[in-house]
Structures are given as structure tokens and as C-alpha cells.
Motif scaffolding. Structure first.
Motif, PDB file in Angstrom:
ATOM      1  N   VAL A   1      37.062  36.968  43.436  1.00 55.67           N
ATOM      2  CA  VAL A   1      38.137  36.367  43.576  1.00 55.67           C
ATOM      3  C   VAL A   1      38.714  36.986  45.147  1.00 55.67           C
ATOM      4  O   VAL A   1      39.820  36.045  45.126  1.00 55.67           O
ATOM      5  N   MET A   2      39.352  38.184  44.467  1.00 51.89           N
ATOM      6  CA  MET A   2      39.686  38.621  45.391  1.00 51.89           C
ATOM      7  C   MET A   2      39.668  39.117  47.193  1.00 51.89           C
ATOM      8  O   MET A   2      40.376  38.933  48.125  1.00 51.89           O
ATOM      9  N   TYR A   3      37.873  39.542  47.199  1.00 52.30           N
ATOM     10  CA  TYR A   3      37.380  39.339  48.343  1.00 52.30           C
ATOM     11  C   TYR A   3      38.357  38.402  49.446  1.00 52.30           C
ATOM     12  O   TYR A   3      38.572  38.670  50.296  1.00 52.30           O
ATOM     13  N   PRO A   4      38.398  37.085  48.961  1.00 53.78           N
ATOM     14  CA  PRO A   4      38.068  35.977  50.848  1.00 53.78           C
ATOM     15  C   PRO A   4      39.885  36.113  50.506  1.00 53.78           C
ATOM     16  O   PRO A   4      40.045  35.082  51.709  1.00 53.78           O
ATOM     17  N   LEU A   5      40.679  37.026  50.417  1.00 55.44           N
ATOM     18  CA  LEU A   5      42.455  36.680  50.423  1.00 55.44           C
ATOM     19  C   LEU A   5      42.203  37.567  51.997  1.00 55.44           C
ATOM     20  O   LEU A   5      43.151  37.805  52.528  1.00 55.44           O
TER      21      LEU A   5
ATOM     22  N   TYR B   1      50.693  34.082  52.373  1.00 58.31           N
ATOM     23  CA  TYR B   1      51.616  35.001  51.047  1.00 58.31           C
ATOM     24  C   TYR B   1      51.839  33.594  49.966  1.00 58.31           C
ATOM     25  O   TYR B   1      50.827  34.012  48.588  1.00 58.31           O
ATOM     26  N   GLU B   2      51.571  32.017  50.146  1.00 62.34           N
ATOM     27  CA  GLU B   2      51.813  31.482  48.825  1.00 62.34           C
ATOM     28  C   GLU B   2      49.909  31.099  48.423  1.00 62.34           C
ATOM     29  O   GLU B   2      50.058  31.382  47.117  1.00 62.34           O
TER      30      GLU B   2
ATOM     31  N   VAL C   1      55.440  48.972  53.037  1.00 64.14           N
ATOM     32  CA  VAL C   1      55.317  49.456  53.713  1.00 64.14           C
ATOM     33  C   VAL C   1      53.873  49.614  54.586  1.00 64.14           C
ATOM     34  O   VAL C   1      53.436  50.278  55.269  1.00 64.14           O
ATOM     35  N   TRP C   2      52.834  49.339  53.146  1.00 61.62           N
ATOM     36  CA  TRP C   2      51.575  49.292  54.012  1.00 61.62           C
ATOM     37  C   TRP C   2      50.904  47.826  54.213  1.00 61.62           C
ATOM     38  O   TRP C   2      49.697  48.295  54.547  1.00 61.62           O
ATOM     39  N   GLY C   3      51.516  47.008  54.274  1.00 59.25           N
ATOM     40  CA  GLY C   3      50.809  45.722  54.288  1.00 59.25           C
ATOM     41  C   GLY C   3      49.685  44.866  53.055  1.00 59.25           C
ATOM     42  O   GLY C   3      49.194  45.678  52.122  1.00 59.25           O
ATOM     43  N   PRO C   4      49.578  43.188  53.353  1.00 57.73           N
ATOM     44  CA  PRO C   4      49.297  42.771  52.691  1.00 57.73           C
ATOM     45  C   PRO C   4      47.803  43.681  52.403  1.00 57.73           C
ATOM     46  O   PRO C   4      46.818  43.378  51.342  1.00 57.73           O
ATOM     47  N   GLY C   5      47.033  44.070  53.786  1.00 58.04           N
ATOM     48  CA  GLY C   5      45.582  44.232  53.864  1.00 58.04           C
ATOM     49  C   GLY C   5      44.919  45.513  53.402  1.00 58.04           C
ATOM     50  O   GLY C   5      44.376  45.691  52.042  1.00 58.04           O
ATOM     51  N   PHE C   6      46.285  46.743  52.982  1.00 57.27           N
ATOM     52  CA  PHE C   6      46.101  47.566  52.194  1.00 57.27           C
ATOM     53  C   PHE C   6      46.051  47.674  50.370  1.00 57.27           C
ATOM     54  O   PHE C   6      46.261  47.738  49.690  1.00 57.27           O
ATOM     55  N   THR C   7      47.375  46.271  50.483  1.00 55.86           N
ATOM     56  CA  THR C   7      47.618  45.795  49.236  1.00 55.86           C
ATOM     57  C   THR C   7      46.352  45.644  48.465  1.00 55.86           C
ATOM     58  O   THR C   7      45.629  45.801  47.061  1.00 55.86           O
ATOM     59  N   ILE C   8      45.219  44.630  48.832  1.00 57.16           N
ATOM     60  CA  ILE C   8      44.640  43.343  48.340  1.00 57.16           C
ATOM     61  C   ILE C   8      43.230  44.734  48.921  1.00 57.16           C
ATOM     62  O   ILE C   8      42.612  44.919  47.283  1.00 57.16           O
ATOM     63  N   ARG C   9      43.298  45.366  49.940  1.00 60.97           N
ATOM     64  CA  ARG C   9      42.200  46.516  48.827  1.00 60.97           C
ATOM     65  C   ARG C   9      42.422  47.718  48.117  1.00 60.97           C
ATOM     66  O   ARG C   9      41.497  48.038  47.103  1.00 60.97           O
ATOM     67  N   LEU C  10      43.751  48.075  47.958  1.00 65.07           N
ATOM     68  CA  LEU C  10      44.136  48.791  46.821  1.00 65.07           C
ATOM     69  C   LEU C  10      44.007  47.824  45.098  1.00 65.07           C
ATOM     70  O   LEU C  10      42.776  49.526  44.716  1.00 65.07           O
ATOM     71  N   ALA C  11      43.866  46.500  45.193  1.00 66.25           N
ATOM     72  CA  ALA C  11      43.586  46.193  44.161  1.00 66.25           C
ATOM     73  C   ALA C  11      41.995  46.107  44.094  1.00 66.25           C
ATOM     74  O   ALA C  11      42.050  46.051  43.059  1.00 66.25           O
ATOM     75  N   LEU C  12      41.868  45.850  44.933  1.00 64.64           N
ATOM     76  CA  LEU C  12      40.061  46.621  44.736  1.00 64.64           C
ATOM     77  C   LEU C  12      39.347  47.433  44.311  1.00 64.64           C
ATOM     78  O   LEU C  12      38.660  47.121  43.343  1.00 64.64           O
TER      79      LEU C  12
END
Length: 308
Positions: free
Chosen positions: A268-272, A279-280, A220-231
Motif C-alpha cells: 500500500v505504502m510503496y507507491p506513495l 498530499y491529498e 522537518v524531514w520531508g514527505p519521503g522520509f516520513t513514508i520510509r519511516l512508516a515502512l
């Protein structure tokens, strides 16, 4: 009789493969939480027999329901392109059922046996643990099975896993006969983590989820938002460790380790963010480098609760 004896070793091998395919995630998410919760309540090593009962209660019920989820998701999981050999244990189509190593019917039997183990271990502890494990069972059944199938409802996947983790924590308290403020803090930390970081795991299933109509945050909100939410979530988790130190009676170990873990998670997460279409790569990096940091954060809660 000879035919049955020849089949018996095959059934054992199939059972072992099914357990192995889901054991890692069950222990990481549920069993570990229960044992850490017990250690926090006892401020050290809990009674060994009680710890064993709690482990089998949580592991049996959770593992049984994860295998049942594989049965319910068989068509969806095998239709997606998720056959990366480097993350076999995370890819639905490479699990025993998806690879044709076990039938759906036999997987259902294995699921029932594991649930029976979990509920039996729960009953050996006390009625309260049995009831909360039964609630866990009902929740995950309607999560996976038609006609309700909660996982198809937006955000319900995160809500279900969140409740499951909370049950793992509370089960430890019910088994010990007390629920402390430190245990409640661990529960709240897990809830925060699940809401904000767990959606990253959905990146590995994004194609099959989209094809079957399952709506996740990643879709719904995309991979970018998903990673920023985790951070953002891990940053908030680090902030709560200082609240725990100043307001909840934890020692200084908690905020020190919490801050270090948060910084490492960001590293760890920022480079994603520069690999949003791979995705892999993202899933492999999250599970091999990011997830262990959350276990360290849970250990920080344990160390922070010790009286020194």
C-alpha cells in the motif's frame, strides 16, 4: 419558551455533527485499543457492563479533548488550503467549526460535556481508571492550549498521541484489575506504530502547520522520509510478532498474520514514494487502505493471546 424549544433541535444537530466529525478517529485510536485490551486480558469476551463503561470512559474523554483541540486550532485550521471533499472528515477546515456550523463557545460546551461523560464513566469503574483518565485530560489540554501548547514543540505531537494510546491500553488493565504481558505487548506495538507511522497523518496539515510554526516530521524531514519511516516501522512491528511468539507466550496466529499485514502495508505504502507532492492522494490512500491494516494487526495480538 417557544424560542428555546426551537433552539433545542438545532443544538442536538450541532452536537451530533461535532461528535461525528471526530468520532471515527477517536474510536480508531483510543476506544478500540481499550476494548481490544480488555479482550486480551480476559482472553475472549470481557464482561459486557465493564466493556461499556471502559468504552464511554475512553471515548468521552478523548472525544471531548479532540473537540477542544479544534477550538484551540480554529484560526490555524481555517487558514490552510485543506478543503478536499474526498477526505472531508480528515480536513480541519471542513469540520463543523471550520464550516461555521457551530460557534467556538458552543463547541467548548460540547467538549466539557463529553469530558464529564468520560470522567463519570471512569469513576463508575474505579479510582485508578479515573486518575489515569484525568492524566489523559491534563496531557491533551496542555497539548492544545496556550501558553504551553505542546503540539508546537517538535516531536511532541507524536509523543502526546503515543502516551494517549498507552493510557487507553493501561486503562483496560486497570479496569480489569490486572496488567498482563500480552497487554503490555499491545501497548508497545501501539507506541512503535505511533512513533513511526502516525507522522504520515501530518501530511494533510503540512501547509497550515508550516504557516503557524508547528514543526512535524513531515515538515522537518520531508514527505519521503516520513513514508520510509512508516515502512521501516511496520517491518519492525512484523519482526516483533515473532518475538512475541517465541518469547512472550503468544500462539502462531500472531506472527503469521503480522507478517502478512506487513507485506500488505508495504504494498500500500510503496507507491506513495512516487506521489510525494500529492498530499491529498497520500492521505486518502493511507486512511482508506493503510490504517485498516493496523487494526488487523491489533486483532492478531488478540487472536495470538487466546489459549489454543
Amino acid at each position: 419558551m417557544i424560542r428555546l424549544s426551537n433552539q433545542f433541535p438545532k443544538v442536538i444537530r450541532q452536537f451530533a455533527l461535532c461528535v461525528k466529525s471526530r468520532m471515527k478517529i477517536v474510536i480508531m485510536i483510543y476506544s478500540w485499543l481499550s476494548i481490544i485490551g480488555l479482550c486480551i486480558i480476559y482472553r475472549g469476551i470481557p464482561p459486557i457492563v465493564l466493556a461499556i463503561k471502559v468504552f464511554f470512559a475512553m471515548t468521552g474523554t478523548a472525544l471531548g479533548m479532540y473537540l477542544w483541540n479544534d477550538v484551540c486550532d480554529f484560526d490555524q485550521d481555517t487558514s490552510g488550503n485543506t478543503s478536499n471533499k474526498e477526505i472531508e472528515d480528515l480536513s480541519p477546515s471542513t469540520r463543523p467549526l471550520g464550516r461555521g456550523l457551530v460557534s467556538k463557545r458552543r463547541m467548548g460546551v460540547f467538549s466539557a460535556l463529553l469530558v464529564a461523560l468520560g470522567l463519570t464513566a471512569s469513576a463508575l469503574i474505579n479510582l485508578e481508571v479515573l486518575l489515569i483518565q484525568f492524566a489523559f485530560l491534563v496531557l491533551f489540554f496542555i497539548y492544545s492550549a496556550e501558553p504551553i501548547r505542546l503540539k508546537k514543540i517538535f516531536l511532541m505531537k507524536q509523543v502526546t498521541v503515543t502516551i494517549g494510546g498507552a493510557i487507553a491500553c493501561i486503562s483496560a488493565g486497570l479496569a480489569a484489575g490486572t496488567i498482563t504481558i500480552h497487554l503490555l505487548y499491545l501497548t508497545g506495538l501501539y507506541v512503535l506504530f505511533t512513533i513511526g507511522v502516525n507522522p504520515i497523518g501530518d501530511l494533510r496539515d503540512i501547509d497550515s502547520d508550516r504557516a503557524s510554526g508547528v514543526k512535524t516530521i513531515a515538515i522537518v524531514w520531508g514527505p519521503g522520509f516520513t513514508i520510509r519511516l512508516a515502512l521501516a516501522t511496520f517491518t519492525a512491528a512484523a519482526a516483533t510478532t515473532w518475538i512475541g511468539f517465541y518469547g512472550l507466550g503468544f500462539n502462531i496466529t500472531l506472527p503469521i498474520i503480522g507478517t502478512i499485514v506487513c507485506a500488505a502495508f508495504a504494498y500500500v505504502m510503496y507507491p506513495l514514494l512516487s506521489h510525494l507532492n500529492d498530499y491529498e492522494y497520500m492521505v486518502k490512500r493511507i486512511y482508506t487502505r493503510g490504517l485498516p491494516l493496523f487494526f488487523i494487526l491489533q486483532l492478531a495480538v488478540l487472536l495470538g493471546s487466546l489459549p489454543f
